[in-house]
Design a protein around this motif. Structure first.
Motif, PDB file in Angstrom:
ATOM      1  N   UNK A  80      43.089  96.934   7.179  1.00 51.43           N
ATOM      2  CA  UNK A  80      44.062  97.759   7.905  1.00 51.43           C
ATOM      3  C   UNK A  80      43.786  99.246   7.718  1.00 51.43           C
ATOM      4  N   UNK A  81      43.470  99.643   6.502  1.00 53.75           N
ATOM      5  CA  UNK A  81      43.187 101.058   6.248  1.00 53.75           C
ATOM      6  C   UNK A  81      41.929 101.496   6.989  1.00 53.75           C
ATOM      7  N   UNK A  82      40.886 100.650   6.977  1.00 53.85           N
ATOM      8  CA  UNK A  82      39.630 100.990   7.661  1.00 53.85           C
ATOM      9  C   UNK A  82      39.829 101.102   9.166  1.00 53.85           C
ATOM     10  N   UNK A  83      40.602 100.197   9.752  1.00 50.60           N
ATOM     11  CA  UNK A  83      40.831 100.244  11.196  1.00 50.60           C
ATOM     12  C   UNK A  83      41.679 101.430  11.616  1.00 50.60           C
ATOM     13  N   UNK A  84      42.543 101.878  10.716  1.00 51.25           N
ATOM     14  CA  UNK A  84      43.431 102.987  11.038  1.00 51.25           C
ATOM     15  C   UNK A  84      42.693 104.320  11.146  1.00 51.25           C
ATOM     16  N   UNK A  85      41.617 104.505  10.398  1.00 51.33           N
ATOM     17  CA  UNK A  85      40.957 105.813  10.325  1.00 51.33           C
ATOM     18  C   UNK A  85      40.494 106.314  11.691  1.00 51.33           C
ATOM     19  N   UNK A  86      39.734 105.542  12.508  1.00 52.69           N
ATOM     20  CA  UNK A  86      39.358 106.081  13.820  1.00 52.69           C
ATOM     21  C   UNK A  86      40.540 106.238  14.763  1.00 52.69           C
ATOM     22  N   UNK A  87      41.558 105.388  14.609  1.00 55.14           N
ATOM     23  CA  UNK A  87      42.728 105.478  15.485  1.00 55.14           C
ATOM     24  C   UNK A  87      43.449 106.808  15.324  1.00 55.14           C
ATOM     25  N   UNK A  88      43.354 107.417  14.180  1.00 53.49           N
ATOM     26  CA  UNK A  88      43.990 108.705  13.937  1.00 53.49           C
ATOM     27  C   UNK A  88      43.510 109.788  14.894  1.00 53.49           C
ATOM     28  N   UNK A  89      42.329 109.610  15.493  1.00 55.89           N
ATOM     29  CA  UNK A  89      41.743 110.619  16.347  1.00 55.89           C
ATOM     30  C   UNK A  89      41.972 110.369  17.843  1.00 55.89           C
ATOM     31  N   UNK A  90      42.633 109.276  18.213  1.00 58.30           N
ATOM     32  CA  UNK A  90      42.865 109.006  19.635  1.00 58.30           C
ATOM     33  C   UNK A  90      44.028 109.849  20.133  1.00 58.30           C
ATOM     34  N   UNK A  91      43.978 110.199  21.411  1.00 53.39           N
ATOM     35  CA  UNK A  91      45.068 110.973  22.018  1.00 53.39           C
ATOM     36  C   UNK A  91      46.268 110.091  22.280  1.00 53.39           C
ATOM     37  N   UNK A  92      47.434 110.578  21.924  1.00 50.38           N
ATOM     38  CA  UNK A  92      48.674 109.851  22.232  1.00 50.38           C
ATOM     39  C   UNK A  92      48.902 109.894  23.738  1.00 50.38           C
ATOM     40  N   UNK A  93      49.385 108.803  24.320  1.00 53.05           N
ATOM     41  CA  UNK A  93      49.606 108.780  25.772  1.00 53.05           C
ATOM     42  C   UNK A  93      50.694 107.778  26.100  1.00 53.05           C
TER      43      UNK A  93
END
Length: 389
Positions: free
Chosen positions: A374-387
């Motif tokens: 879960x922690x590993x998958x969260x890291x790239x998601x932090x950089x996606x634009x909210x929409x």
């Protein structure tokens, strides 16, 4: 359309049931077929992997053939056929074959409804409708707990699976008659999977999509049963029921939060952090008393149900004429991740168990792995634009 969606929701109840019921059948399958926890992990993993592999052809079929034909035919051949094969299985390998076939049958059900939501309802309602569908479908998760345990004790697991095969076949035929396809799009736009893979935002969402549902589905659908037997000395019925209720509550809780809080991304981030914390708490206190353990499993289940919100987030970046392929691509990663990590955790459990006399050590390894994922998958998601649109 309402009757068709109701039938798709009922079919999704069966899909949720089939993905989770092995935890309760672990003891009778071990007694009658000699099935080990690794055998059941493989069978469960095959359900998810075949389900995931079907998402590419299902996406094409939804865009080209529509949800009526796609959902009803596959649900009949795979769902009813797989349940019938399970009912007569004579070995763990045949159970695995049956689960793979059931995975094929269940693969278009939720995506058929999501396709209708994307094509026929306002974008702002997508997450709420998606959560409602999953929440209703999660009744199947509950049916695969104490009710299934009681039914199996009363008539046996073979008779139970035979009856499920018959009901599944009737439901598939009703879907063929009553599900309505959305009107054809008045557009010349074309495209396919490669066009979706050119959307940068999806690449930031897909890693978390791969791991977000894996801990909740893996623990509820498989590992909570052996854990309760090996560590707590208890049957799985009550624990799976409570965790299943927590997963339903989580689904409904996530549904409207994007509209209430004005963000999808940060709701998902917060929920993922809490889910990881639940996994790591189980890792830190694997010998907790029964109700504390059930509470921690329920934390993982509750916060692990961000799927509809993540689907809505990804859907916001996908053009309308690729709606079918878009939702199925994301579903491929979500369900494929569950299948992949079911098999990985089966190997981890077997490897750790072989090297120690401790009953709890294999499970601490699984809890730590789920938290790290879960922690590993969260890291790239932090950089996606909210929409939200």
């Amino acid at each position: 359309m309402r009757l068709g969606l109701a039938l798709l929701a009922l079919a999704y109840v069966f899909s949720q049931f089939f993905r989770a019921f092995l935890a309760v059948l672990a003891e009778p399958l071990a007694r009658d077929l000699g099935a080990t926890p690794d055998d059941l992990a493989r069978a469960s993993g095959l359900w998810f992997l075949t389900f995931a592999a079907m998402q590419v052809p299902v996406g094409w079929a939804l865009d080209r053939l529509g949800p009526r034909l796609t959902s009803s035919v596959l649900f009949l051949l795979g769902g009813a056929g797989g349940a019938a094969l399970f009912a007569v299985a004579q070995s763990p390998a045949q159970v695995s074959m049956a689960m793979a076939l059931i995975g094929v049958g269940c693969s278009p059900v939720l995506m058929g409804s999501y396709y209708i939501f994307a094509r026929s309802f306002p974008p702002a309602a997508f997450a709420t409708l998606g959560a409602l569908m999953i929440g209703v479908g999660s009744v199947g998760n509950l049916a695969g707990t104490v009710p299934l345990e009681m039914l199996v004790e009363a008539v046996g697991w073979r008779a139970t699976l035979a009856a499920l095969a018959g009901v599944t076949a009737v439901l598939a035929l009703a879907m063929f008659v009553f599900v309505q396809d959305p009107p054809k799009l008045d557009t010349e736009a074309k495209g396919g999977l490669l066009d979706l893979l050119r959307i940068p935002a999806l690449w930031l969402i897909m890693p978390l999509m791969l791991v977000n549902y894996a801990p909740a589905a893996g623990l509820r659908g498989l590992w909570i049963g052996p854990y309760m037997a090996d560590v707590q000395g208890m049957t799985a019925g009550i624990a799976t029921l409570v965790m299943g209720l927590a997963m339903i509550a989580g689904t409904f809780a996530y549904g409207p939060l994007d509209r209430w809080l004005g963000t999808r991304k940060w709701v998902v981030v917060g929920g993922t952090v809490m889910g990881a914390a639940g996994c790591l708490a189980l890792w830190a206190a694997p010998r907790a008393d029964f109700w504390t353990a059930v509470a921690l499993f329920s934390v993982v289940g509750f916060f692990g149900m961000a799927y509809p919100l993540m689907m809505a987030h990804a859907r916001a970046f996908v053009p309308m004429h690729l709606a079918g392929r878009g939702v199925t691509l994301m579903n491929l990663f979500s369900i494929g991740g569950v299948g992949l990590f079911q098999m990985v955790t089966g190997r981890v459990h077997t490897a750790v168990a072989a090297g120690t006399d401790s009953a709890v050590a294999p499970y601490t390894a699984l809890f730590a792995l789920f938290g790290a994922l879960l922690i590993a998958g969260l890291l790239p998601y932090l950089f996606v634009r909210d929409r939200l649109d």
